[in-house]
Motif scaffolding. Structure first.
Motif, PDB file in Angstrom:
ATOM      1  N   ASP A  63       0.828  -1.427  -0.215  1.00 45.95           N
ATOM      2  CA  ASP A  63      -0.078  -0.009   0.085  1.00 45.95           C
ATOM      3  C   ASP A  63       1.033   1.280  -0.049  1.00 45.95           C
ATOM      4  O   ASP A  63       1.923   1.231   0.548  1.00 45.95           O
ATOM      5  CB  ASP A  63      -0.960  -0.009   1.040  1.00 45.95           C
ATOM      6  CG  ASP A  63      -2.017  -0.944   1.174  1.00 45.95           C
ATOM      7  OD1 ASP A  63      -2.570  -1.085  -0.056  1.00 45.95           O
ATOM      8  OD2 ASP A  63      -2.625  -1.284   2.140  1.00 45.95           O
ATOM      9  N   PRO A  64       0.541   2.250  -0.638  1.00 45.71           N
ATOM     10  CA  PRO A  64       1.110   3.688  -0.445  1.00 45.71           C
ATOM     11  C   PRO A  64       0.736   4.056   1.110  1.00 45.71           C
ATOM     12  O   PRO A  64       0.035   3.687   1.714  1.00 45.71           O
ATOM     13  CB  PRO A  64       0.201   4.405  -1.296  1.00 45.71           C
ATOM     14  CG  PRO A  64      -0.964   3.976  -1.351  1.00 45.71           C
ATOM     15  CD  PRO A  64      -0.806   2.462  -1.332  1.00 45.71           C
ATOM     16  N   TRP A  65       1.631   5.035   1.319  1.00 44.42           N
ATOM     17  CA  TRP A  65       1.501   5.744   2.574  1.00 44.42           C
ATOM     18  C   TRP A  65       1.813   7.156   2.603  1.00 44.42           C
ATOM     19  O   TRP A  65       2.458   7.846   1.855  1.00 44.42           O
ATOM     20  CB  TRP A  65       2.178   4.965   3.509  1.00 44.42           C
ATOM     21  CG  TRP A  65       3.715   5.080   3.736  1.00 44.42           C
ATOM     22  CD1 TRP A  65       4.574   6.033   4.068  1.00 44.42           C
ATOM     23  CD2 TRP A  65       4.757   4.126   3.123  1.00 44.42           C
ATOM     24  NE1 TRP A  65       5.778   5.663   3.821  1.00 44.42           N
ATOM     25  CE2 TRP A  65       5.783   4.520   3.415  1.00 44.42           C
ATOM     26  CE3 TRP A  65       4.367   2.609   2.855  1.00 44.42           C
ATOM     27  CZ2 TRP A  65       7.011   3.857   2.969  1.00 44.42           C
ATOM     28  CZ3 TRP A  65       5.530   1.844   2.609  1.00 44.42           C
ATOM     29  CH2 TRP A  65       6.881   2.506   2.796  1.00 44.42           C
ATOM     30  N   ILE A  66       1.338   7.922   3.735  1.00 45.96           N
ATOM     31  CA  ILE A  66       2.055   9.231   3.994  1.00 45.96           C
ATOM     32  C   ILE A  66       2.154   9.076   5.412  1.00 45.96           C
ATOM     33  O   ILE A  66       1.344   8.851   6.291  1.00 45.96           O
ATOM     34  CB  ILE A  66       0.397  10.334   3.954  1.00 45.96           C
ATOM     35  CG1 ILE A  66       0.216  10.151   2.596  1.00 45.96           C
ATOM     36  CG2 ILE A  66       1.002  11.659   4.055  1.00 45.96           C
ATOM     37  CD1 ILE A  66      -1.558  10.511   2.194  1.00 45.96           C
ATOM     38  N   TRP A  67       3.392   9.602   5.444  1.00 48.39           N
ATOM     39  CA  TRP A  67       4.134   9.444   7.051  1.00 48.39           C
ATOM     40  C   TRP A  67       4.645  10.692   7.520  1.00 48.39           C
ATOM     41  O   TRP A  67       5.054  11.479   6.642  1.00 48.39           O
ATOM     42  CB  TRP A  67       5.272   8.297   7.163  1.00 48.39           C
ATOM     43  CG  TRP A  67       4.835   6.890   7.037  1.00 48.39           C
ATOM     44  CD1 TRP A  67       3.431   6.424   6.866  1.00 48.39           C
ATOM     45  CD2 TRP A  67       5.442   5.750   7.281  1.00 48.39           C
ATOM     46  NE1 TRP A  67       3.537   4.975   6.876  1.00 48.39           N
ATOM     47  CE2 TRP A  67       4.760   4.571   6.981  1.00 48.39           C
ATOM     48  CE3 TRP A  67       6.920   5.524   7.384  1.00 48.39           C
ATOM     49  CZ2 TRP A  67       5.449   3.406   7.292  1.00 48.39           C
ATOM     50  CZ3 TRP A  67       7.400   4.435   7.271  1.00 48.39           C
ATOM     51  CH2 TRP A  67       6.589   3.148   7.219  1.00 48.39           C
TER      52      TRP A  67
END
Length: 385
Positions: free
Chosen positions: A162-166
């Motif tokens: 999955d893509p992510w924003i961290w």
């Protein structure tokens, strides 16, 4: 026409620099902008084999300016192939409407939630990162960065990531994550995001209460990708509450057609959103990047998009068929083809310091894909209000 390297790099203890000269004064705080025109001022080029602290400086796919510290954060999209996934800090000195000096001041390794560095695709595809965008939040003194995830055969098996924003601290340590909407999960079937077409862009609003996130290409459910003879492919721009880190709204943005035919005609071609930058609470600069095999340069267009009055499409599928929604409006500000010079794979954009005449600067950076045939370019523009 390809530009020549503009300066000779000198390696210093504090960084590697190309010096032509004076420091810029610290800019005033950012404010909502009126943008009538983007005026080209200068382009600055980094050498292909540039090294900094034992890392290869390349794949630069995101840039953001820390106004109070007068420094830039620049992320590399390398998937730990030669050095661990990382971001750099740098200073860019502007004088006389030219980039006189660019030097790197630090490099930090991106860390996983467990504190370890990200492996390469060969070492561990399920954990590897694909960094794309980076933004600094001065209210928390932390950075936000995005990864596109994966959906491809790796080491003989289909890797689903999955893509992510961290959120991370300034040393690259993981601190928190943003919730992923259900339609942004990657699947083995043609559902959800396409490979290498997910979270390319990030943009904080001026009060840092909201974060916009752009998806590069249409979800499978939203129809085919942009093509030479297909304009209007819908992509999604997500709006997050930056404090709760939860998604609030999704908007539709309609892409231009692919700019040029590939050669051969069936070869790879693409047009998508490569980065965004917020102007105010509902207006964004949207960078569309088009490339086709058989052409040596990219077509980069910058639009002003207005989300005011646009429909929340969070619960809608099939945006190419169900058109009972209002997409973001868009107004062309710049087609970089009109500059009459070689334009590479531009992926990063940031509001820079004020120029001597009081107008804001805008800086763009290109990703050379670690290819000798490509260039790392830094473009300087003046924002004409």
């Amino acid at each position: 026409m390809k530009s020549s390297i503009l300066a000779v790099f000198i390696f210093l203890v504090t960084g590697c620099a190309v010096q032509r000269n004076t420091s810029a004064s610290l800019p005033h705080p950012a404010a909502p902008l009126s943008i009538e025109q983007l005026k080209f001022l200068d382009v600055y080029e980094l050498p292909f084999e540039l090294q900094y602290k034992s890392t290869w400086v390349g794949g630069l796919s995101g840039i953001d300016y820390d106004r109070s510290g007068d420094q830039y954060f620049i992320i590399s999209d390398e998937r730990s192939a030669t050095s661990p996934s990382r971001f750099y800090t740098a200073r860019i000195k502007i004088s006389g409407n030219k980039i006189d000096t660019l030097f790197f001041t630090g490099v930090q390794t991106l860390k996983m939630a467990n504190g370890k560095t990200f492996p390469s695709l060969k070492e561990g595809a399920q954990e590897a990162a694909d960094p794309e965008s980076i933004r600094f939040n001065p209210t928390t003194n932390r950075l936000i960065w995005s990864s596109e995830g994966d959906r491809a055969e790796r080491n003989g098996i289909i890797n689903i990531k999955d893509p992510w924003i961290w959120e991370m601290d300034l040393q690259g340590h993981y601190r928190d994550s943003f919730a992923l909407p259900s339609n942004m999960h990657v699947h083995t079937t043609e559902k959800g995001p396409r490979v290498n077409g997910v979270f390319e862009g990030l943009a904080f609003t001026g009060d840092y209460r909201h974060l916009f996130v752009s998806v590069e290409e249409p979800l499978f459910e939203d129809g085919p990708k942009a093509d030479v003879d297909y304009a209007g492919a819908p992509v999604r721009i997500l709006k997050y509450d930056a404090v709760s880190r939860k998604p609030v709204t999704q908007y539709a943005y309609l892409l231009d057609a692919v700019a040029r035919k590939p050669d051969p005609a069936t070869a790879f071609r693409v047009n998508g959103i490569s980065e965004i930058m917020a102007i105010d609470a509902h207006r964004l600069l949207v960078m569309e990047r088009s490339f086709s095999i058989g052409n040596s340069y990219c077509t980069i267009k910058i639009y002003e998009a207005d989300l005011d009055g646009s429909t929340d499409v969070s619960g809608k599928n099939g945006l190419h068929i169900d058109k009972t929604y209002r997409p973001a409006s868009k107004r062309l500000l710049l087609n970089m083809n009109d500059l009459g010079r070689y334009i590479d794979n531009v992926e990063g954009i940031t509001l820079g310091p004020k120029l001597a005449n009081g107008h804001y600067s805008l800086l763009l950076i290109s990703d050379n894909n670690f290819s000798r045939e490509q260039k790392t370019q830094v473009f300087l523009f003046e924002i004409i209000p």
